[in-house]
Enzyme design. Structure first.
Site, PDB file in Angstrom:
ATOM      1  N   ASP A 129       0.827  -1.206   0.000  1.00  0.00           N
ATOM      2  CA  ASP A 129       0.000   0.000   0.000  1.00  0.00           C
ATOM      3  C   ASP A 129       0.861   1.256   0.000  1.00  0.00           C
ATOM      4  O   ASP A 129       2.080   1.204   0.194  1.00  0.00           O
ATOM      5  CB  ASP A 129      -0.906   0.018   1.239  1.00  0.00           C
ATOM      6  CG  ASP A 129      -1.966  -1.077   1.204  1.00  0.00           C
ATOM      7  OD1 ASP A 129      -2.361  -1.491   0.097  1.00  0.00           O
ATOM      8  OD2 ASP A 129      -2.393  -1.516   2.297  1.00  0.00           O
ATOM      9  N   TYR A 160       6.822  -9.876   6.758  1.00  0.00           N
ATOM     10  CA  TYR A 160       6.781  -8.433   7.001  1.00  0.00           C
ATOM     11  C   TYR A 160       7.289  -8.135   8.408  1.00  0.00           C
ATOM     12  O   TYR A 160       7.113  -8.943   9.336  1.00  0.00           O
ATOM     13  CB  TYR A 160       5.349  -7.899   6.912  1.00  0.00           C
ATOM     14  CG  TYR A 160       4.803  -7.699   5.520  1.00  0.00           C
ATOM     15  CD1 TYR A 160       4.861  -6.449   4.893  1.00  0.00           C
ATOM     16  CD2 TYR A 160       4.200  -8.744   4.824  1.00  0.00           C
ATOM     17  CE1 TYR A 160       4.335  -6.248   3.630  1.00  0.00           C
ATOM     18  CE2 TYR A 160       3.672  -8.557   3.554  1.00  0.00           C
ATOM     19  CZ  TYR A 160       3.743  -7.306   2.966  1.00  0.00           C
ATOM     20  OH  TYR A 160       3.226  -7.103   1.703  1.00  0.00           O
TER      21      TYR A 160
END
Length: 281
Positions: free
Chosen positions: A64, A125
């Site tokens: 994003d 992540y």
């Protein structure tokens, strides 16, 4: 999206990283907004002297706006003659053409069955948080979120581990029409590094839209004492979005690594992922 490159084309793997601060995410957008995909595709078109032809990239994880990547992977299908002409100098030419906040580190012909998105086994992540009263080191400000309450890392780690396994993560996901919210988390943990920064690390087969940032939001409420250690799992089991779960800001999140199976297992992994997940993020 083809499992293999079309006849006359070569599938090329790119390993890359970027600072997401000034990008509107990975994927190209209408209106000319700056994205990683658009920058890399423009550079490819320029250095291969392809005129108006755009060779579209497929990526392992569509980050994003504001999210960073250290270990992103993509692939592109190039005409055989274009690849043959440029393969030896492509990496260096991309380095000269790309802006300084995105780098391609490796370019090479992909193994048979490779697909950056569907052949991936897992994505890892890390979300970084600083809880020092004085704030975040200015040199890290674009990569570390400041949380103005002291965090209990041990209780956060316990809460994170309660979410490990295959579950429906609808409570932590931004629902997309026709997309499954079932994902499998392999590892989820919280630690404090030598500099005092809290690192929240999660590894899963794939992630729903906003899933990592929502789970981090829940863990921060546990770490600062606003919720009990059992709360993130209760939210998960409820199966619907809880207004108390905040999607934290994107700049603390970095895609660190994407893993793939051995070359001979790529095609089967790709078919399995397409069948089970449909559309993954």
């Amino acid at each position: 999206m083809s499992e293999e490159a079309a006849p006359g084309f070569v599938r090329v793997r790119l390993d890359l990283s970027y600072d997401g601060s000034d990008f509107r995410g990975w994927a190209k957008q209408a209106g000319g907004q700056r994205t990683v995909q658009a920058e890399v595709e423009d550079a490819l078109r320029t250095v291969t002297r392809s005129g108006e032809t755009t060779y579209e990239l497929t990526v392992a994880g569509r980050t994003d706006a504001g999210v960073h990547a250290r270990g992103q992977v993509a692939h592109v299908d190039l005409p055989e003659d274009v690849w043959a002409e440029h393969r030896e100098k492509l990496l260096k030419r991309l380095a000269g053409r790309l802006p300084k906040d995105v780098r391609v580190w490796a370019v090479g012909e992909a193994a048979e069955g490779f697909n950056a998105r569907f052949a991936a086994l897992w994505r890892r992540y890390v979300y970084r948080v600083g809880d020092r009263p004085g704030g975040v080191d200015p040199l890290l400000r674009n990569h570390v979120l400041w949380h103005d309450w002291e965090l209990d890392v041990e209780v956060m780690d316990t809460a994170a581990k309660s979410l490990v396994g295959e579950h429906d993560f609808a409570a932590y996901a931004k629902k997309r029409e026709g997309a499954s919210t079932v994902r499998e988390i392999f590892d989820f943990g919280v630690r404090r590094n030598a500099d005092g920064v809290v690192e929240i690390e999660v590894r899963a087969d794939a992630f729903c839209h906003n899933q990592v940032r929502s789970m981090v939001g829940a863990l921060l409420f546990v770490g600062d004492g606003h919720r009990g250690v059992e709360w993130p799992r209760k939210v998960l089991d409820a199966g619907e979005r809880d207004s108390a779960v905040h999607v934290v800001r994107p700049h603390g999140l970095t895609l660190e690594e994407v893993a793939y199976p051995a070359d001979e297992l790529l095609a089967e992994r790709q078919r399995q992922a397409r069948r089970v997940r449909g559309q993954v993020h």
